[in-house]
Scaffold this active site. Structure first.
Site, PDB file in Angstrom:
ATOM      1  N   LYS A  44      -1.029   4.084  42.120  1.00  0.00           N
ATOM      2  CA  LYS A  44       0.434   4.004  42.284  1.00  0.00           C
ATOM      3  C   LYS A  44       0.689   2.892  43.315  1.00  0.00           C
ATOM      4  O   LYS A  44      -0.102   2.723  44.253  1.00  0.00           O
ATOM      5  CB  LYS A  44       0.934   5.373  42.787  1.00  0.00           C
ATOM      6  N   CYS A 136       8.946  -3.708  39.069  1.00  0.00           N
ATOM      7  CA  CYS A 136       9.674  -2.440  39.091  1.00  0.00           C
ATOM      8  C   CYS A 136      11.173  -2.754  38.942  1.00  0.00           C
ATOM      9  O   CYS A 136      11.731  -3.503  39.752  1.00  0.00           O
ATOM     10  CB  CYS A 136       9.390  -1.751  40.420  1.00  0.00           C
ATOM     11  N   LYS A 174       1.641  -8.230  37.616  1.00  0.00           N
ATOM     12  CA  LYS A 174       2.255  -7.334  36.621  1.00  0.00           C
ATOM     13  C   LYS A 174       3.679  -7.796  36.341  1.00  0.00           C
ATOM     14  O   LYS A 174       4.531  -7.828  37.240  1.00  0.00           O
ATOM     15  CB  LYS A 174       2.236  -5.891  37.122  1.00  0.00           C
ATOM     16  N   CYS A 383      13.699   6.665   3.008  1.00  0.00           N
ATOM     17  CA  CYS A 383      13.222   7.778   2.176  1.00  0.00           C
ATOM     18  C   CYS A 383      12.528   8.830   3.044  1.00  0.00           C
ATOM     19  O   CYS A 383      11.548   8.518   3.721  1.00  0.00           O
ATOM     20  CB  CYS A 383      12.243   7.271   1.115  1.00  0.00           C
TER      21      CYS A 383
HETATM   22  C1  LIG Z   1       7.654   7.639  36.566  1.00  0.00           C
HETATM   23  C2  LIG Z   1       7.057   6.266  36.540  1.00  0.00           C
HETATM   24  C3  LIG Z   1       6.660   5.666  37.730  1.00  0.00           C
HETATM   25  C4  LIG Z   1       6.092   4.375  37.709  1.00  0.00           C
HETATM   26  N1  LIG Z   1       5.688   3.806  38.881  1.00  0.00           N
HETATM   27  C5  LIG Z   1       5.117   2.569  38.862  1.00  0.00           C
HETATM   28  C6  LIG Z   1       4.624   1.986  40.060  1.00  0.00           C
HETATM   29  O1  LIG Z   1       4.638   2.580  41.147  1.00  0.00           O
HETATM   30  N2  LIG Z   1       4.110   0.740  39.977  1.00  0.00           N
HETATM   31  C7  LIG Z   1       4.037   0.035  38.788  1.00  0.00           C
HETATM   32  O2  LIG Z   1       3.549  -1.093  38.774  1.00  0.00           O
HETATM   33  N3  LIG Z   1       4.486   0.582  37.643  1.00  0.00           N
HETATM   34  C8  LIG Z   1       5.013   1.827  37.652  1.00  0.00           C
HETATM   35  N4  LIG Z   1       5.425   2.391  36.476  1.00  0.00           N
HETATM   36  C9  LIG Z   1       5.324   1.635  35.205  1.00  0.00           C
HETATM   37  C10 LIG Z   1       4.034   1.969  34.434  1.00  0.00           C
HETATM   38  O3  LIG Z   1       2.889   1.605  35.164  1.00  0.00           O
HETATM   39  C11 LIG Z   1       3.997   1.247  33.067  1.00  0.00           C
HETATM   40  O4  LIG Z   1       4.055  -0.143  33.298  1.00  0.00           O
HETATM   41  C12 LIG Z   1       5.162   1.640  32.147  1.00  0.00           C
HETATM   42  O5  LIG Z   1       5.487   2.994  32.290  1.00  0.00           O
HETATM   43  C13 LIG Z   1       4.856   1.349  30.668  1.00  0.00           C
HETATM   44  O6  LIG Z   1       3.737   2.085  30.203  1.00  0.00           O
HETATM   45  P1  LIG Z   1       3.884   3.500  29.408  1.00  0.00           P
HETATM   46  O7  LIG Z   1       4.808   3.275  28.260  1.00  0.00           O
HETATM   47  O8  LIG Z   1       2.467   3.857  29.019  1.00  0.00           O
HETATM   48  O9  LIG Z   1       4.447   4.463  30.370  1.00  0.00           O
HETATM   49  C14 LIG Z   1       5.956   3.685  36.472  1.00  0.00           C
HETATM   50  C15 LIG Z   1       6.346   4.313  35.279  1.00  0.00           C
HETATM   51  C16 LIG Z   1       6.874   5.587  35.292  1.00  0.00           C
HETATM   52  C17 LIG Z   1       7.266   6.242  33.996  1.00  0.00           C
END
Ligand SMILES: Cc1cc2nc3c(=O)[nH]c(=O)nc-3n(C[C@H](O)[C@H](O)[C@H](O)COP(=O)(O)O)c2cc1C
Length: 396
Positions: A44, A136, A174, A383
């Site tokens: 995270k 984010c 990212k 369909c």
């Molecule tokens: C609840 C939640 C918290 C997330 N927190 C982070 C984060 O702290 N840092 C980050 O780079 N991406 C974060 N993401 C994004 C995910 O790493 C990922 O890029 C995104 O959810 C798409 O993948 P998925 O469809 O498999 O969830 C978060 C996603 C969710 C749903």
């Protein structure tokens, strides 16, 4: 058959790693994921201790089809745990699980010192690579970070360069899909020294409005804010972004967005991804899905005669061309399976009001007028019994 792969010089025992998100929010969770069979994890996102993080409650909303979560919205922020907690945990994980890949996701404030210090701290703690969260879409951009960085090529290049010059381990950027084009941002990341790209972070969203109170979801004491969308609904956006990056950038790619089955993952790899990350499906179904992901991948490779992921990595990209280059000289010929057709009339209505008025009921059977049919394929998708196929194509 071989599922091992490598990424920026790091060996991966299989191509499935956990994305930076709630499933990697604690050391204990990452360790359970390793035990379950995940090849690695991205923590995270970790921030400096002086950046205060307060999450709102609730912070999730979902669009469902029956019991299945199709799209998931969140406005959760980054890790609330402090650097000491992460340092101890990262050291322990690296010692105890040397065969797993541990990438540390970081987010500093807007200053050079902040990013440099955090990057060096993560390298000292034992990170094998850094993932820079420039993507984010909620909360953090209000503070000038997160997607506010990844939506600006100059800032992306500058911060990537600060970090790349501060550490020796690979730096992965990212990317956010919330841009007109990811390509200038990817190029800026490369110029700044990124060794790889990860995509996609969540798609900025508003998943619904409570029409009784006229308040958008999720409702926090009568208020809401925009969130980030993930899960199966965003896979088409993730695939599109990865295909564009694979075509236009030579950096290795860590792909994610809507992966819930082995076949979703294989689609990403066929478009040039080096490996995949998963978040939402693990949040919904748990770490145990890794068994299905691995078994399904192996069965697919066996069926296709592939001995390793490189045998088909990027293969689907070769079939992606411009619209101009697609032939216009043929059209598909829809065929109705009269054994399975229930004569519900959905194809007739769709073709009448959204197509070419080519379908009708004749002598109690669905009939297609080939001269009127333009071969668009709408009937096949409406369909409910999958009784219409388009296996054949004919000259126009
Ligand atoms: C609840 C939640 C918290 C997330 N927190 C982070 C984060 O702290 N840092 C980050 O780079 N991406 C974060 N993401 C994004 C995910 O790493 C990922 O890029 C995104 O959810 C798409 O993948 P998925 O469809 O498999 O969830 C978060 C996603 C969710 C749903």
């Amino acid at each position: 058959m071989e599922l091992t792969t490598e990424f920026c010089g790091m060996p991966l025992e299989n191509p499935f790693i956990l994305a930076s998100a709630p499933p990697t929010a604690s050391i204990e969770m990452i360790e359970r994921a390793f035990q379950a069979g995940w090849g690695g994890a991205v923590t995270k996102t970790i921030k400096p201790d002086y950046m205060k993080i307060e999450d709102a409650s609730p912070r999730f909303h979902a669009l469902k089809e029956g019991n299945r979560v199709i799209g998931f919205e969140n406005f959760e922020l980054v890790s609330k745990k402090d650097l000491q907690y992460w340092k101890n945990g990262i050291k322990m994980l690296r010692q105890k699980w040397p065969q797993k890949t541990l990438i540390v996701s970081i987010m500093g404030d807007c200053s050079r010192e902040s990013w440099e210090e955090l990057a060096k701290w993560a390298e000292d703690a034992g990170a094998q690579a850094l993932e820079l969260n420039f993507s984010c879409p909620h909360g953090m951009p209000e503070k000038g970070v997160g997607a506010a960085i990844g939506q600006n090529a100059d800032i992306t290049r500058t911060i990537t360069a600060w970090v790349s010059q501060a550490v020796h381990i690979p730096v992965i950027v990212k990317l956010t899909p919330n841009v007109t084009s990811v390509l200038p941002i990817a190029e800026a990341a490369k110029k700044g020294g990124a060794r790889a790209l990860a995509a996609i972070n969540t798609v900025e969203s508003l998943t619904g409005v409570d029409l009784k109170t006229l308040t958008p979801y999720p409702k926090v004491q009568g208020w809401s804010t925009l969130g980030g969308y993930s899960g199966p609904a965003v896979k088409p956006i993730g695939l599109r972004v990865i295909s564009q990056l694979a075509q236009h950038s030579d950096l290795p790619l860590s792909a994610m967005g809507g992966i819930s089955t082995w076949s979703d993952a294989m689609e990403y790899i066929s478009l040039g991804a080096d490996h995949v990350q998963v978040c939402t499906e693990v949040m919904v179904s748990g770490f145990g899905i890794i068994k299905h992901l691995l078994a399904g991948t192996l069965a697919y490779m066996e069926e296709m005669g592939f001995s390793c992921l490189n045998d088909f990595r990027g293969a689907a990209l070769k079939k992606l061309t411009s619209h101009e280059a697609l032939t216009k000289e043929t059209k598909i010929v829809p065929e109705v399976n009269h054994q399975t057709c229930i004569k519900c009339g959905k194809c007739i209505i769709a073709c009448r009001d959204g197509g070419y008025q080519a379908i009708s009921l004749k002598e109690g059977q669905i009939s297609i007028d080939r001269a009127r049919c333009d071969g668009c394929a709408l009937c096949m998708f409406v369909c409910p019994e999958s009784a219409i196929s388009h296996a054949k194509a004919a000259e126009r």
